[in-house]
Design an enzyme around this catalytic site. Structure first.
Site, PDB file in Angstrom:
ATOM      1  N   GLU A 110       4.789 -11.143   6.014  1.00 37.15           N
ATOM      2  CA  GLU A 110       4.102 -11.945   5.167  1.00 37.15           C
ATOM      3  C   GLU A 110       4.336 -11.653   3.821  1.00 37.15           C
ATOM      4  O   GLU A 110       4.231 -12.687   3.149  1.00 37.15           O
ATOM      5  CB  GLU A 110       2.516 -11.977   5.476  1.00 37.15           C
ATOM      6  CG  GLU A 110       1.805 -10.459   5.279  1.00 37.15           C
ATOM      7  CD  GLU A 110       0.208 -10.474   5.710  1.00 37.15           C
ATOM      8  OE1 GLU A 110      -0.178 -11.364   6.534  1.00 37.15           O
ATOM      9  OE2 GLU A 110      -0.451  -9.875   4.858  1.00 37.15           O
TER      10      GLU A 110
ATOM     11  N   GLY B 168       0.729  -1.238   0.094  1.00 43.21           N
ATOM     12  CA  GLY B 168       0.075  -0.072   0.003  1.00 43.21           C
ATOM     13  C   GLY B 168       0.807   1.184  -0.016  1.00 43.21           C
ATOM     14  O   GLY B 168       2.110   1.154   0.174  1.00 43.21           O
TER      15      GLY B 168
ATOM     16  N   ILE C  61       0.841   4.010   1.963  1.00 46.19           N
ATOM     17  CA  ILE C  61       1.368   4.297   3.249  1.00 46.19           C
ATOM     18  C   ILE C  61       2.517   3.449   3.786  1.00 46.19           C
ATOM     19  O   ILE C  61       3.749   3.989   4.370  1.00 46.19           O
ATOM     20  CB  ILE C  61       0.176   4.118   4.319  1.00 46.19           C
ATOM     21  CG1 ILE C  61      -0.741   5.341   3.901  1.00 46.19           C
ATOM     22  CG2 ILE C  61       0.815   4.681   5.773  1.00 46.19           C
ATOM     23  CD1 ILE C  61      -1.901   5.412   5.009  1.00 46.19           C
TER      24      ILE C  61
ATOM     25  N   GLY D 140      -3.447 -10.632   7.395  1.00 48.43           N
ATOM     26  CA  GLY D 140      -2.515 -11.167   8.481  1.00 48.43           C
ATOM     27  C   GLY D 140      -2.433  -9.759   9.499  1.00 48.43           C
ATOM     28  O   GLY D 140      -1.599  -9.623  10.438  1.00 48.43           O
TER      29      GLY D 140
END
Length: 431
Positions: A238, A217, A219, A336
């Site tokens: 992950e 993403g 951010i 996760g």
């Protein structure tokens, strides 16, 4: 029989390889770019010849023709996590959705609660010992292989051969087909000033020697961009992506100070560029493992200063995070997030960051709300929440009272909504 002869015996066209599937079978497919496009296209082409087949997967990348309401009784997608190709169908009801922690999917498969009759997966070329690497997504796939009646591989020279618990032997393979198409590349998301501001707040709180869990993403990538001056960071995550690779190349990530598996980067799926996939190939510093290993809060939490960075769409005054639905409509999935929030909470010196822009829809909606929108799926609970970050600052909630939480969250809301949020908190006896 030699491994090469066994390979040749099992090599089929994609059309023929798909015929191992029987009516009523549950096909399991790995996460993201580990999905085998040639096999899934062949399945799509033949979907009307099947009845009651499901395709279970987290995060589908391409929208194959079996994503079709008119043929869902033939081949129906089963979403462990809703993605772009499956979102409309999940919201309309012709795609099924299974709520689950990412870390628990292998156990659900092993216990038979999530079916696995056939596995379709991308794989590296076979080595001289007869082994393939499922490097791009061992996730829940390794557990599915143990339960499945048939395993079908799409062997591609562009798939890296990685270390870790991500290998399958030719003797375990039912059929295989070959392709040489490039592995799908997933570019970095666009980073704007809001994401950059959030990233700076988080980056400033990451100490040298910390171990990172970073998702996909804008951010998280904004955080990565602002870590270039840090030292001896580690990775237990992950997803391995281009941001992590960039920090390795800059000498920032060394994994030397990790408590658990020092010297190794641990992940369960890869998602990024061709350069990333080449970086993963036979790299002794990279290990790809099943998700019940990577995302186990107890194991990940053995790393001191574990930093978990995950995004949400809405948060209420108590700190409940709605990260996977828009009201009753599924939008993504649990994934996760909760696994790593709990792992960071267990870690000595760990920090779990939930990040979000303060508003949505061109500043017309506050993402910080008195209560979650009715029907919203709670992803991170009020008991697990730690740090919340918007472009207006950081609110530390773990161990704090409901009154303190409301006040702290209002202070990092968009200024145009703070008065109405304050009034709502007063009516709820929180201020």
């Amino acid at each position: 029989m030699s491994f090469e002869a066994l390979y040749a015996q099992k090599r089929l066209s994609a059309h023929d390889a798909v015929r191992v599937v029987k009516n009523g079978d549950a096909i399991v497919v790995p996460t993201g770019v580990a999905e085998p496009p040639t096999l899934l296209k062949a399945l799509s082409d033949q979907r009307r010849e099947f009845e009651g087949v499901t395709v279970g997967q987290i995060l589908p990348i391409q929208k194959y023709d079996y994503f079709d309401p008119e043929t869902s009784r033939n081949v129906r997608h089963l979403a462990y996590f809703v993605g772009g190709p499956s979102r409309a169908g999940a919201q309309a009801g012709w795609i099924d959705y299974v709520p689950a922690y990412f870390s628990e999917l292998p156990a659900l498969i092993e216990q038979g609660l999530v079916k696995s009759d056939v596995v379709f997966s991308m794989a590296s070329p076979m080595d001289k010992h007869g082994w393939f690497s499922l490097s791009l997504g061992p996730d829940y796939t390794m557990a599915a292989i143990k339960k499945a009646r048939a395993v079908v591989l799409e062997v591609n020279p562009n798939v890296p051969f990685a270390a870790g618990n991500c290998h399958i032997h030719i003797s375990q393979v039912t059929a295989l087909t070959e392709s040489e198409d490039p592995v799908l590349e997933v570019g970095l998301p666009k980073i704007g000033p809001v994401q950059e501001a959030i990233g700076k707040y988080v980056a400033d709180m990451i100490e040298d020697g910390a171990t990172l869990q970073i998702g996909y993403g804008a951010i998280p990538d904004a955080v990565v961009m602002q870590l270039t001056h840090k030292k001896d960071l580690g990775v237990h995550t992950e997803m391995i992506g281009d941001g992590i690779m960039t920090l390795v190349e800059a000498g920032v990530i060394t994994n030397r100070r990790k408590n658990y598996l020092p010297g190794k980067m641990i992940a369960t799926f890869g998602l990024g560029s061709k350069k990333l996939y080449q970086f993963m190939d036979r790299n002794p510093a990279v290990e790809m493992h099943p998700v019940d290993f990577t995302n186990d809060p107890y194991l990940a939490g053995q790393n001191d200063k574990l930093i978990a960075i995950n995004a949400t769409m809405q948060i209420d005054f108590l700190g409940q995070c709605g990260s996977e639905s828009q009201g009753i409509k599924p939008y993504s999935g649990t994934g996760g997030q909760a696994d790593f929030v709990r792992a960071a909470n267990r870690s000595r010196g760990g920090k779990a960051f939930i990040v979000l822009p303060s508003t949505a829809k061109d500043d017309t909606i506050s993402r910080i709300a008195p209560t979650l929108t009715p029907g919203t799926h709670v992803t991170t609970s009020k008991n697990d929440i730690d740090y919340v970050v918007t472009e207006y600052g950081v609110a530390q909630l773990r161990g704090q009272s409901a009154q303190h939480r409301a006040k702290a969250l209002i202070s990092i809301a968009h200024p145009k909504f703070r008065d109405e949020l304050t009034e709502a908190a007063k009516k709820m006896n929180l201020l």
